[in-house]
Structures are given as structure tokens and as C-alpha cells.
Motif scaffolding. Structure first.
Motif, short mmCIF file in Angstrom:
data_model
loop_
_atom_site.label_atom_id
_atom_site.label_comp_id
_atom_site.label_asym_id
_atom_site.label_seq_id
_atom_site.Cartn_x
_atom_site.Cartn_y
_atom_site.Cartn_z
N ARG A 1 -0.81 8.25 -4.79
CA ARG A 1 -1.66 9.37 -4.94
C ARG A 1 -0.94 10.64 -4.34
O ARG A 1 -1.29 11.64 -4.50
N GLY B 1 0.56 -1.21 -0.11
CA GLY B 1 -0.14 0.09 0.07
C GLY B 1 0.90 1.34 -0.18
O GLY B 1 1.66 1.25 -0.87
N ASP C 1 -6.27 2.60 -0.60
CA ASP C 1 -7.10 3.51 -1.48
C ASP C 1 -6.53 4.73 -1.81
O ASP C 1 -6.79 5.48 -2.86
N ILE C 2 -5.41 5.21 -1.35
CA ILE C 2 -4.81 6.25 -1.51
C ILE C 2 -3.16 6.22 -1.91
O ILE C 2 -2.46 7.15 -2.18
N ALA D 1 -3.74 1.64 3.61
CA ALA D 1 -4.47 2.44 2.93
C ALA D 1 -4.27 2.41 1.53
O ALA D 1 -3.68 3.37 0.73
N HIS E 1 -3.79 10.07 5.96
CA HIS E 1 -4.34 9.21 5.36
C HIS E 1 -5.24 8.56 6.11
O HIS E 1 -4.98 8.49 7.58
N ARG F 1 -6.66 1.86 7.17
CA ARG F 1 -7.42 0.58 6.76
C ARG F 1 -6.32 -0.55 7.08
O ARG F 1 -5.25 -0.56 6.86
#
Length: 338
Positions: A288, A16, A284-285, A282, A331, A334
Motif C-alpha cells: 500500500r 509482508g 495489513d499494509i 505488517a 507502519h 505485527r
């Protein structure tokens, strides 16, 4: 004069956002090394999905041997439930390393971040959790997994508490309290519901109490602590507890201080130390440019201090007051690496 010895620090980037926050941490390490003259050798190895792709396992034997030769290491976030269980780490490389290297004390300092508008602006507490046994099934058996189903409608979980683990953890906690100048050490427990295991845990502290005349032990029920802490947080500076309770209470404190995404964590043992952020991967980010490395950078400093210290892991203060090097975002949490 600068120390001319070379200190070896392992680097496990994880999954991640792990590579991103690890890279930022390494930048800080290099800058500190140049400024102080301290010679650091960073050794990069794989863990998690990339290790599985390359070596067929989440953590290879070669990586373990590399870490054993290091003074300490940085570990980026790894998943907790997504990895295959057909692995010698039981799908949990972080927990495996804690037990394999006897990193028995997990130090989690929590301080408020004013720029995040915390619920408690002046929160300052450290929670120390035992790290190698308890209710966590990936690390409480020598062989197998400590949670199982004898039938489809019956599930059993084991809680393992041993005298050896309690004794070394109690010594560490009291040494830490003495090093920090704390006069009270709170022991969060649930002896009313778990009388045998909690008596063993609390008893380890009571056996040592006479050696620490300036420190008062304050055993209190974990539910009492969790309800009182937000209202009377200044009464609790240093709290020690078992594995599961420490995991939950430290996350509660981090949430009150501004978010678990900025919470550091040090896993300490007699010979090694492992720096981690409390938060998860995390995904999902990831990639980015939003990941904040502030949870990993301060505790990385402590691993380096422990590597240089001849008295490694014996009550060293964990200084996590440094502001974040980057403030591009905090962030979301997760899949924390329990």
C-alpha cells in the motif's frame, strides 16, 4: 582512491512489507556505492513463504551456502508463528540463521524520533542481547524444540545458558563499550530468581573486567531497570543482557522513543553480520506504499562497514542517527521476528 575489491551482500526480502523496505534499502546502497566508489555485489535469495513455494522449505541449503560466501546480508521481516514447524528452521528462519552462523550479539540502538512525538524526546540507549540461546526454544537445543508438553496439562520450556556463549558475548559487549567510549556497562539480570544461569552470565563479564579498566560493570535486576529506565533514562547509555530480556527491554525503549517500527537491529558474529529491522511483516499494509524503511537502512550501512573492515564485528559502533529516507508513514508492528 576507491576500494577496488568487490564485497558481496546477500539480500533476503522476506514476507509482508519486507520486499518494499528492502527495495528502498537497496536504492540507498546503490547511491552510496556510486558516491564512494565501493564495489558491492548484491545477491538476492528467497526466504519465508516464497522460498517454501519454490523450494519446499523456508530457507534452502543453497541459500545458506550463498550467505556463507557473503560478507554480510540484509534480511527483511519474516513471520514468527505462522510458518509450518515441519521445517529445519523450526518455523523461524531468522532465529535459525542467528544460530547457524553464530550471530551471537544482537545490537539494538534506540534513539528518539522527534517527528513522532516520543514519550522521551532525548532518549539515546543501546541494548545488546545475547542471540543464540536462553529461553528461545527454536535455538536452545541441538536437536528438537526447547518447549514441549509431556502431558496435555503440563508444558515445559528450557532456558539454556552456556559458558562458551557467555564468554564470547561478554567480550563483544565490553569491546563495544570501549569502542563507543562508554564508561559504564549495565548488565540486566534476574539472578534472584535464576541464580545458576544468571551467575554464569554475569560471571563471564566479571572475569574480563580487569582487561577493561575504564569500564565499570553495573549488574542490576531486570525489573529494577525496566521501572527505573523511563524515569532516569540518561543514566543508561549501554545495557547488555540475555536473549529474552534484551528482546523485551529493547522494545520497551523503542516504544518510548517513537515506536518499534523504526528500530534497527544488527546481528553480529565473528565472520558474518545480518541487518534487520526489529519490526515484523505488517501484512495489513503490505503493498500500500505505507511501509517506512527507516529501521533497515541505517543498520544496512553498518553491515557494509563491517564487510569492508578487516576487524569485522569487533566492537564496531552502530551509527543509526541517519534520518529516514522516506517519511510516508510509520507502519504498525505485527509478528516481530524474534
Amino acid at each position: 582512491m576507491a576500494d577496488q575489491r568487490e564485497f558481496k551482500i546477500g539480500v533476503l526480502a522476506g514476507d509482508g512489507i519486507g520486499p518494499e523496505i528492502t527495495d528502498a534499502t537497496i536504492e540507498v546502497l546503490h547511491a552510496a556505492s556510486e558516491r564512494t566508489g565501493l564495489k558491492l555485489r548484491l545477491i538476492h535469495r528467497l526466504v519465508g513463504w516464497k522460498a517454501r513455494e519454490q523450494d519446499g522449505v523456508l530457507l534452502s541449503e543453497a541459500t545458506e551456502e550463498t550467505l556463507r560466501a557473503c560478507n554480510g546480508w540484509i534480511m527483511g521481516p519474516t513471520f514468527a508463528g505462522e510458518y509450518p514447524k515441519d521445517d529445519h528452521t523450526n518455523g523461524h528462519p531468522s532465529g535459525y540463521l542467528r544460530r547457524k552462523f553464530k550471530l551471537f550479539a544482537n545490537v539494538r540502538p534506540v534513539r528518539s524520533w522527534p517527528q513522532l512525538n516520543p514519550l522521551i524526546p532525548d532518549l539515546d540507549v543501546t541494548i545488546i542481547r545475547e542471540n543464540t540461546e536462553g529461553f528461545y526454544p527454536d535455538r536452545n537445543l541441538a536437536w528438537g524444540y526447547g518447549e514441549f508438553k509431556p502431558t496435555e496439562d503440563v508444558a515445559l520450556s528450557l532456558r539454556v545458558i552456556t559458558g562458551v556463549a557467555c564468554d564470547r558475548f561478554a567480550r563483544f559487549s565490553l569491546d563495544y563499550a570501549a569502542a563507543q567510549g562508554e564508561s559504564v556497562l549495565h548488565i540486566a539480570h534476574k539472578r534472584t530468581a535464576l541464580p545458576q544461569t544468571e551467575a554464569l552470565f554475569i560471571g563471564a563479564f566479571e572475569k574480563l573486567s580487569s582487561e577493561y579498566p575504564t569500564i565499570t560493570l553495573n549488574p542490576l535486576r531486570v525489573d529494577t531497570f525496566s521501572s527505573s529506565f523511563p524515569r532516569r533514562h540518561k543514566e543508561f547509555r549501554l545495557v547488555t543482557t540475555t536473549n529474552l530480556f534484551g528482546d523485551i527491554l529493547s522494545d520497551q525503549a523503542s516504544g518510548l522513543a517513537g515506536g518499534v517500527g523504526l528500530a534497527p537491529s544488527l546481528n553480529a558474529g565473528g565472520d558474518h553480520a545480518m541487518a534487520q529491522a526489529v519490526h515484523g511483516t505488517a501484512p495489513d499494509i503490505a503493498g500500500r506504499g505505507l511501509a517506512n524503511p527507516a529501521a533497515l537502512i541505517p543498520v544496512d550501512r553498518t553491515v557494509t562497514e563491517l564487510a569492508v573492515s578487516a576487524d569485522a564485528c569487533a566492537g564496531m559502533p552502530l551509527d543509526c542517527a541517519a534520518p529516514p529516507a522516506r517519511r510516508r508513514g510509520s507502519h504498525r508492528r505485527r509478528h516481530p521476528h524474534r
